[in-house]
Design a protein around this motif. Structure first.
Motif, mmCIF file in Angstrom:
data_model
loop_
_atom_site.group_PDB
_atom_site.id
_atom_site.type_symbol
_atom_site.label_atom_id
_atom_site.label_comp_id
_atom_site.label_asym_id
_atom_site.label_seq_id
_atom_site.Cartn_x
_atom_site.Cartn_y
_atom_site.Cartn_z
ATOM 1 N N SER A 113 0.814 -1.212 0.000
ATOM 2 C CA SER A 113 0.000 0.000 0.000
ATOM 3 C C SER A 113 0.846 1.261 0.000
ATOM 4 N N GLY A 114 2.169 1.095 -0.164
ATOM 5 C CA GLY A 114 3.052 2.247 -0.323
ATOM 6 C C GLY A 114 3.574 2.851 0.953
ATOM 7 N N ILE A 115 3.500 2.114 2.059
ATOM 8 C CA ILE A 115 3.924 2.673 3.335
ATOM 9 C C ILE A 115 5.419 2.990 3.336
ATOM 10 N N ALA A 116 6.240 2.161 2.676
ATOM 11 C CA ALA A 116 7.684 2.406 2.647
ATOM 12 C C ALA A 116 7.995 3.728 1.966
ATOM 13 N N LYS A 117 7.312 3.989 0.857
ATOM 14 C CA LYS A 117 7.531 5.250 0.133
ATOM 15 C C LYS A 117 7.068 6.438 0.978
ATOM 16 N N ASP A 118 5.934 6.312 1.653
ATOM 17 C CA ASP A 118 5.442 7.392 2.501
ATOM 18 C C ASP A 118 6.408 7.671 3.651
ATOM 19 N N LEU A 119 6.929 6.607 4.250
ATOM 20 C CA LEU A 119 7.896 6.768 5.334
ATOM 21 C C LEU A 119 9.139 7.504 4.850
ATOM 22 N N PHE A 120 9.625 7.099 3.693
ATOM 23 C CA PHE A 120 10.847 7.716 3.181
ATOM 24 C C PHE A 120 10.607 9.189 2.836
ATOM 25 N N ASP A 121 9.452 9.496 2.252
ATOM 26 C CA ASP A 121 9.143 10.891 1.928
ATOM 27 C C ASP A 121 9.123 11.753 3.189
ATOM 28 N N ALA A 122 8.538 11.208 4.258
ATOM 29 C CA ALA A 122 8.473 11.952 5.519
ATOM 30 C C ALA A 122 9.870 12.162 6.092
ATOM 31 N N VAL A 123 10.675 11.116 6.090
ATOM 32 C CA VAL A 123 12.036 11.215 6.617
ATOM 33 C C VAL A 123 12.863 12.174 5.772
ATOM 34 N N TYR A 124 12.684 12.119 4.471
ATOM 35 C CA TYR A 124 13.432 12.985 3.566
ATOM 36 C C TYR A 124 13.172 14.463 3.888
ATOM 37 N N LEU A 125 11.901 14.796 4.135
ATOM 38 C CA LEU A 125 11.559 16.185 4.430
ATOM 39 C C LEU A 125 12.054 16.616 5.805
ATOM 40 N N TRP A 126 12.005 15.699 6.782
ATOM 41 C CA TRP A 126 12.351 16.055 8.159
ATOM 42 C C TRP A 126 13.851 16.008 8.447
ATOM 43 N N GLY A 160 16.378 -0.790 -0.389
ATOM 44 C CA GLY A 160 17.376 -0.902 -1.448
ATOM 45 C C GLY A 160 16.897 -0.247 -2.730
ATOM 46 N N ILE A 161 15.605 -0.348 -2.986
ATOM 47 C CA ILE A 161 15.013 0.246 -4.192
ATOM 48 C C ILE A 161 14.787 1.746 -4.019
ATOM 49 N N ILE A 162 14.337 2.157 -2.820
ATOM 50 C CA ILE A 162 13.941 3.556 -2.605
ATOM 51 C C ILE A 162 15.086 4.394 -2.039
ATOM 52 N N ALA A 163 15.692 3.930 -0.943
ATOM 53 C CA ALA A 163 16.618 4.778 -0.188
ATOM 54 C C ALA A 163 18.018 4.832 -0.788
ATOM 55 N N VAL A 164 18.539 3.701 -1.254
ATOM 56 C CA VAL A 164 19.913 3.691 -1.767
ATOM 57 C C VAL A 164 20.087 4.647 -2.947
ATOM 58 N N ALA A 257 2.247 17.518 6.466
ATOM 59 C CA ALA A 257 1.408 16.803 5.502
ATOM 60 C C ALA A 257 1.965 15.420 5.208
ATOM 61 N N ALA A 258 3.297 15.269 5.254
ATOM 62 C CA ALA A 258 3.915 13.975 4.965
ATOM 63 C C ALA A 258 3.629 12.946 6.047
ATOM 64 N N LEU A 259 3.258 13.432 7.253
ATOM 65 C CA LEU A 259 3.029 12.513 8.367
ATOM 66 C C LEU A 259 1.621 11.919 8.398
ATOM 67 N N LYS A 260 0.670 12.552 7.720
ATOM 68 C CA LYS A 260 -0.725 12.134 7.859
ATOM 69 C C LYS A 260 -0.972 10.721 7.332
ATOM 70 N N PHE A 261 -0.157 10.287 6.348
ATOM 71 C CA PHE A 261 -0.357 8.958 5.785
ATOM 72 C C PHE A 261 0.189 7.858 6.688
ATOM 73 N N LEU A 262 0.894 8.241 7.747
ATOM 74 C CA LEU A 262 1.528 7.257 8.620
ATOM 75 C C LEU A 262 0.687 6.939 9.853
ATOM 76 N N ILE A 263 -0.404 7.686 10.024
ATOM 77 C CA ILE A 263 -1.195 7.527 11.247
ATOM 78 C C ILE A 263 -1.800 6.134 11.345
ATOM 79 N N LEU A 264 -2.487 5.680 10.296
ATOM 80 C CA LEU A 264 -3.143 4.366 10.343
ATOM 81 C C LEU A 264 -2.149 3.224 10.541
ATOM 82 N N PRO A 265 -1.047 3.158 9.773
ATOM 83 C CA PRO A 265 -0.078 2.069 10.011
ATOM 84 C C PRO A 265 0.466 2.054 11.430
ATOM 85 N N PHE A 266 0.748 3.235 11.999
ATOM 86 C CA PHE A 266 1.270 3.276 13.358
ATOM 87 C C PHE A 266 0.209 2.838 14.371
ATOM 88 N N LEU A 267 -1.031 3.175 14.116
ATOM 89 C CA LEU A 267 -2.106 2.723 14.994
ATOM 90 C C LEU A 267 -2.228 1.209 14.963
#
Length: 581
Positions: A113-126, A160-164, A257-267
């Protein structure tokens, strides 16, 4: 093509025959080819396993084949008994293992569902202007993915696909970038819900909840050690891990805004672990809750697709089936080894040695590391733990702590050449400019950090045992006072538990319960020496009434010395004082 395959098959069969012939000849010459020789059985089985593995056969079939051949060679009747070794895999005992495919499915649904990409986008901005910030954030992502998926491969492949590529594009050193992802991906072994911990719980008959809690603090400690290392290296040499360019840093609005997609997975993660740690559900029920919640999360986020659902099912089936084959092969191998009496003899020999128990622990750690260079982690678990866990218990060590040591060793094995699986996962997805040599070299500092973490866990077991003790030996007893009478020893570790007795006087002033407390001298002495507890007894009419109606309690140590040390109480209750004359 058919001719080539036939030639390979003939060559493989020839190697197996020659290998076995040489092995049997050597053992026969040494007089060790009999079931009464544990050394002969051990040499034959493990040498045979190496011979079979050299042919390229899957490890599961190697283990099962070696078991059957060994049974025929040493004790033919044992081969007919192998089916009975799986009687323990009943529906009831297998409930623990059912959690494995459910957790794997939960992880893959969140992953697709794209959680890895959302996590990386949030980390990238922060990560902003922080040197090495992107690398540190990648470690945090791997830790979070470990809590969602529980298997190492998913985090390693995803990052390996996203972060490297992202780190390389920001001028990160290629070895630093690949090393971060490989070491971070291995955190899935420790941080719950860990699939390896579930399997250990099944083999060692330990609580899954305790094992999950035991792995959490070491997992976070290891992630913190990685982050500190990256920060120090980036500070000393900013060219290794430079900060994100000024023009690519987001503003506060974009960051939030990058954090809002992480709420459900963390819950979902929090809910699953909360249910397990508090005992609201069993681990299997929590896994089912997590799997269904992951599907709901994917639908709410608009990321649920038929292809993603199918992919999650197929990958879950593939990984679970692979694990099942390994389990069957390893259990068969272990069953024959035990059936020939070798494991019992080894246990008795080791526990009877006149050596420091820590020497045994260290030897076991070395065996894990060496076996991890050649065998799958599941195979090592089912081969070693039926032998090691009884030894650990006999030597007085905590099997939950030992589980954490084992898992850290498996983390090291996953990034150790020549056969560390994370090395090959990384090679499969890394950019072409990164060679296998680069990947091998990249893990050296992180391997050293893991070794340091293992030493810390050996020296300070409290790192692993603090949280499970707090959750299951303190808060569980606070929430469920009736359990305290069956776990009186917890009072020695958590003196504040005396308040449970004060809050539940009916339990305390039951004669049978009081006798149980007094029979545990250490617990009784500690309770009676606590001013609040002793004051509560002496000033409570129910205490005096209990001693009068069940006067036999008065003469039980240390109650007798406690009463004699409080003459005011005896003066107020002369009939009790008369019993002490």
């Amino acid at each position: 093509m058919g001719s080539i395959l036939n030639n390979r098959s003939v060559l493989t069969l020839g190697l197996v025959i020659v290998g076995y012939g040489m092995l049997i000849s050597i053992l026969t010459g040494l007089g060790m080819l009999n079931a009464d020789s544990p050394a002969g059985v051990t040499i034959f089985m493990f040498s045979s396993m190496l011979v079979m593995m050299a042919t390229g056969f899957p490890i599961a079939f190697c283990l099962a084949s070696v078991a059957i051949i060994t049974a025929w060679v040493f004790q033919p009747a044992l081969a007919n008994m192998l089916l009975f070794q799986f009687k323990e895999f009943s529906l009831e005992s297998g409930k623990t293992l059912i959690a494995i495919p459910l957790f794997i499915f939960m992880g893959f649904v969140l992953h697709n569902s794209g959680i890895a990409k959302d996590l990386f986008d949030a980390v990238y901005l922060w990560s902003g202007r922080l040197k090495g910030g992107l690398g540190m954030g990648t470690v945090l992502i791997c830790a979070v993915m470990a809590a969602m998926i529980g298997v190492s491969s998913a985090a390693t492949l995803s990052m390996g696909i996203i972060a490297v590529p992202a780190m390389l594009a920001r001028n990160y050193d290629k070895r630093m970038a690949t090393g971060i992802v490989q070491a971070g991906g291995a955190l899935g072994f420790l941080i719950p819900p860990s699939i390896m911990m579930i399997m250990y719980a099944f083999v060692a008959q330990e609580s899954v909840g305790r094992l999950f809690a035991a792995g959490l603090m070491p997992g976070l400690m290891l992630a913190t050690m990685y982050i500190i290392y990256i920060g120090i290296r980036a500070h000393l040499d900013p060219t290794l891990a430079p900060p994100i360019p000024e023009d690519q840093r987001g503003d506060l609005k974009e960051k939030l805004a990058a954090l809002k997609f992480l709420i459900l997975p963390f819950l979902i993660i929090f809910s699953v672990l909360f249910c397990i740690f508090t005992g609201i559900t069993s681990p299997t029920e929590a896994a089912a809750l997590g799997a269904s919640s992951a599907l709901v999360s994917a639908v709410i986020r608009g990321k649920f697709t038929r292809q993603g659902f199918k992919d999650s099912l197929l990958r879950t089936l593939s990984l679970s089936g692979f694990n099942a084959y390994i389990i069957i092969g390893a259990v068969t191998f272990s069953a024959v080894y035990s059936g020939l009496g070798a494991s019992a003899i080894i246990r008795d020999t080791v526990t009877g040695l006149d050596v420091n128990p820590w020497v045994v622990i260290i030897i076991m750690q070395l065996s894990f590391f060496l076996l991890g260079m050649f065998l799958d982690d599941i195979a090592i678990l089912f081969l070693c733990m039926p032998i090691y866990v009884p030894i650990i218990k006999a030597l007085g060590f905590d099997p939950v702590w030992f589980a954490v040591l084992y898992v850290v060793n498996m983390q090291m094995a996953y990034i150790t050449p020549p056969y560390g699986l994370n090395l090959f996962y990384m090679k499969a997805v890394a950019p072409k400019e990164i060679t296998l040599s680069d990947i091998y070299r990249s893990i050296v500092p992180f391997l050293g950090i893991q070794a340091l973490a293992l030493v810390l866990l050996l020296v300070f077991p409290i790192i692993a045992l603090w949280l499970p003790g707090l959750i299951f030996d303190y808060y569980q007893l606070i929430l469920n006072p009736d359990l305290l009478m069956s776990k009186l020893g917890a009072v020695l570790d958590y003196p504040d538990l005396y308040k449970v007795f004060i809050d539940n006087p009916a339990m305390l002033f039951d004669a049978g319960n009081m006798a149980s407390i007094l029979s545990n001298t250490e617990v009784a002495n500690q309770l009676l020496a606590t001013p609040d507890f002793s004051g509560f007894l002496l000033n409570n009419a129910d205490f005096a009434q209990m001693l009068k109606s069940d006067d036999w309690l008065v003469s039980i140590p240390p109650m007798d010395s406690f009463l004699l040390g409080n003459p005011q109480f005896l003066a107020a209750h002369p009939e009790i004082g008369a019993l002490l004359q």
